[in-house]
Design an enzyme around this catalytic site. Sequence first.
Site, short mmCIF file in Angstrom:
data_model
loop_
_atom_site.label_atom_id
_atom_site.label_comp_id
_atom_site.label_asym_id
_atom_site.label_seq_id
_atom_site.Cartn_x
_atom_site.Cartn_y
_atom_site.Cartn_z
N CYS A 74 0.97 -1.26 0.04
CA CYS A 74 -0.03 0.07 -0.01
C CYS A 74 1.09 1.30 -0.06
CB CYS A 74 -0.92 -0.08 1.29
SG CYS A 74 -1.76 1.55 1.35
N CYS A 181 -0.87 3.81 -6.57
CA CYS A 181 -1.71 3.23 -5.25
C CYS A 181 -2.06 1.80 -5.92
CB CYS A 181 -3.24 4.08 -5.36
SG CYS A 181 -4.25 2.63 -4.41
N1 DGL Z 1 -3.76 0.41 -2.05
C1 DGL Z 1 -3.61 1.63 -1.34
C2 DGL Z 1 -2.25 2.37 -1.74
O1 DGL Z 1 -1.77 1.89 -2.30
C3 DGL Z 1 -4.93 2.29 -1.23
C4 DGL Z 1 -5.13 3.43 -0.18
C5 DGL Z 1 -6.40 3.60 0.47
O2 DGL Z 1 -6.95 2.71 1.14
O3 DGL Z 1 -6.88 4.91 0.23
O4 DGL Z 1 -2.27 3.53 -1.56
#
Ligand code: DGL
Length: 250
Positions: A74, A181
């Site tokens: 993430c 993301c």
């Molecule tokens: N997959 C997360 C990232 O790479 C998601 C972020 C979220 O939950 O807002 O930032």
Amino acid sequence: MNDNRKIGIFDSGIGGVTVLKEIVKVLQSEDYIYYSDSKNNPYGDKSDNEIMNICDNIVKFFIKNDCKAIVIACNTASTKVADRLREKYLNIQFVAIEPAYKMVYDYAYEKSTLIMATKGTIESEKFNILYNKFNNYKTYLLECVRLADIIESGEKKKIKEYLNDNIGKYKKKVQNVVLGCTHYPLIQNEIKDTLGNVTFFNGSYRLAIHLKEILEKNKMIGKNEGKIEFIDSQRLKRKEERFYKILENR
Ligand code: DGL
């Protein structure tokens, strides 16, 4: 000698599956636990301390479950708290994803670029250091507030609308898109439909190679069956089904 403990990998939902897909290509004899923290989704709008508390609990869970390494799949959690986690847990190997802006610098510096990421990532100090270091001065930063959330819900119509409303204006203006993301590679086709023929930059493959190198260097390579256990923090069956479906299409 092999180290047959597991590798833990987590995200605020199923987005990190896009990272796991690359990892299992290069590390086939490892067992994995994937933790989808849908209960706390999205991370993108939370404060650093909130994210630290959330991630701290996930790390404790992985340690209790005999993990030798943890992948922060993430960008928001990585840019905000990876360093704090490394300082706190000195005996565990952390590997953390970050927006692949250096890849633009290395391979497509001349081209105009759109970086899509959460508000949290774009505001973070770590991202700003990366951005200033590799700035090609032809880059737009876009905080995609709640996009990860919409992708998580899987509603195709909403995704299309969101993209038209928020990135449509960059059509013909950008040639590179940094998927900052881990949820965004899941809508690569929809982004292409909105922006036309752009080149995507995504740090997952590099992260997978980096993880492999770390395990090799520390003599921590495993000889396992390649099992992937999925846990969702709300025990949502539909998340599990979607997760395995995406993984199967690799
Ligand atoms: N997959 C997360 C990232 O790479 C998601 C972020 C979220 O939950 O807002 O930032």
